[in-house]
Enzyme design. Structure first.
Site, PDB file in Angstrom:
ATOM      1  N   GLU A   1      10.388 -13.919 -17.052  1.00 12.91           N
ATOM      2  CA  GLU A   1      11.223 -13.214 -18.010  1.00 12.91           C
ATOM      3  C   GLU A   1      11.198 -13.974 -19.340  1.00 12.91           C
ATOM      4  OE1 GLU A   1      14.921 -12.043 -16.156  1.00 12.91           O
ATOM      5  OE2 GLU A   1      15.927 -11.876 -18.105  1.00 12.91           O
TER       6      GLU A   1
ATOM      7  N   GLU B   1       8.965 -12.110 -11.397  1.00 11.10           N
ATOM      8  CA  GLU B   1       8.934 -13.566 -11.342  1.00 11.10           C
ATOM      9  C   GLU B   1       9.111 -14.247 -12.683  1.00 11.10           C
ATOM     10  OE1 GLU B   1       5.901 -15.506  -8.991  1.00 11.10           O
ATOM     11  OE2 GLU B   1       5.517 -13.580  -8.014  1.00 11.10           O
TER      12      GLU B   1
ATOM     13  N   ASP C   1      12.906 -41.512 -13.134  1.00 10.70           N
ATOM     14  CA  ASP C   1      13.489 -40.679 -12.079  1.00 10.70           C
ATOM     15  C   ASP C   1      13.726 -39.229 -12.514  1.00 10.70           C
ATOM     16  OD1 ASP C   1      15.320 -41.186 -13.979  1.00 10.70           O
ATOM     17  OD2 ASP C   1      16.905 -41.875 -12.626  1.00 10.70           O
TER      18      ASP C   1
END
Lengths: 216, 216
Positions: free
Chosen positions: A110, A108, A78
DNA sequence: CCAAAAGTGTTTTCAGTACACCCATGC
DNA sequence: GCATGGGTGTACTGAAAACACTTTTGG
């Protein structure tokens, strides 16, 4: 019953001014908007996990020929809700020279210091921690150090990296003595251009057998 | 396109009289009749790789509660002809006490010294070598040693194991001194029954934090 | 009493640590 | 000329290595 999806979770590392950093991308939409994530892709039948990781790096950054190797594996059922994906974390190494040539600024992504990871999607934070712990022990070996410093480096720079890896301060004179005694590096007779203060001497790794610099 | 079969390749280790050994099964039919193999099974969707490895051991030997953890991963496309199976080698540890209680002699399997592996099917030989190299470095830590010696052991027995792991002879007095100085073992005030010669004192691991006994 | 394996102490050696002052550069 | 960071040598300390004889058991 026997078929599984496998994803390569790319932990791309670089050393920036003696700091070990990892590249993360920001999730721009829900769920987990604003959280950070490892670049990843599902592995297809006709490629190896290394090829999958390299393709991911190429796709995201446009950089090729990056060294990769498997890190840890997670088969928790899971780990991602409502679907079963086996995760393989991939250690990838890029040097600052390649970085500067090919990478532009972006909203977007780093580079984060590995000891200061932001909040992430799913189990990425845990995967980063485990993979980085593993990598830190490997990184004491010149096989991996070479990849960060294919050309040259300074003693203070390398010392700073080791201080981060070992989690303690090291005496400048003792560090230098130890490294020279191992007979793995040589003076290039060049100096770097420093911000301020005396310029540091540049060293490079000799082409010898790889060995560990420190244990523990 | 994204679905893959994954097999757990179980490297089950024990220490027998100070020798690190691995369990292999003999292939009784063609192809590769007479060659040796790691016990393995395909992982099903609803289990973890650890559960798959434990089920394999239970099925083959009737022994439960064996510690397992992932070793190395192979995603070579052609590691097995005409089919694509991702291989995950699993490190598994069993102690001689459990062994003696549950395992009977068999024509089909045999414990081999890890430094003397017979010819194997497919890439099993390579997988054994890589997994064992990895395990040898882990085995310097008491976390793993404990699992081989849940009750007690003698100094000569442990020394023999370390000599194999490090690939060199160790002085008896120095080995003893080092182990006692680490404060990780205690004298049980029992003696073992020896084949011949003076009986050895039995020691056991203290319930302390785990540490490495040797480096390199 | 003899063979086989376990147990024990001291000295030497070498790597790790601690420590303080001078040097080269930019501003 | 001063602030900043880089470079150097020596003495101390503690762990690892080298080394030979005695003890306990079974046969």
């Amino acid at each position: 019953m026997f078929n599984n999806k496998i994803e390569a979770l790319v932990n791309l590392y670089t050393v920036d001014n003696g700091e070990l950093k990892i590249l993360l991308f920001k999730k721009m939409d829900d769920p987990f908007k604003g959280y950070w994530m490892l670049p990843s892709n599902l592995m297809i039948n006709k490629e190896t996990i290394e090829e999958c990781a390299e393709a991911t790096i190429s796709e995201k950054l446009g950089v090729n020929d990056v060294y990769t190797e498997p890190g840890i594996i997670t088969t928790q059922i899971d780990r991602i809700p409502d679907t079963r994906i086996v995760g393989i974390s991939m250690i990838a190494i890029i040097d600052t020279v390649k970085l500067n040539l090919n990478i532009e600024e972006s909203e977007e992504y780093e580079w984060f210091n590995v000891d200061n990871i932001p909040k992430t999607i799913y189990d990425h934070g845990e995967i980063i921690k485990k993979t980085t712990d593993l990598f830190k022990t490997k990184l004491l070996n010149t096989k991996y150090l070479r990849k960060f410093f294919p050309s040259d480096f300074t003693m203070p720079e390398l010392q700073k990296l080791f201080e981060q890896l070992l989690g303690k301060e090291i005496d400048r004179r003792n560090f230098r003595k130890k490294l020279l005694s191992l007979d793995i590096i040589e003076n290039t007779n060049e100096k770097n251009v420093s911000m301020s203060g005396r310029p540091a001497t540049l060293y490079s790794f000799k082409e010898t057998d790889d060995k560990n610099v420190y244990y523990e």
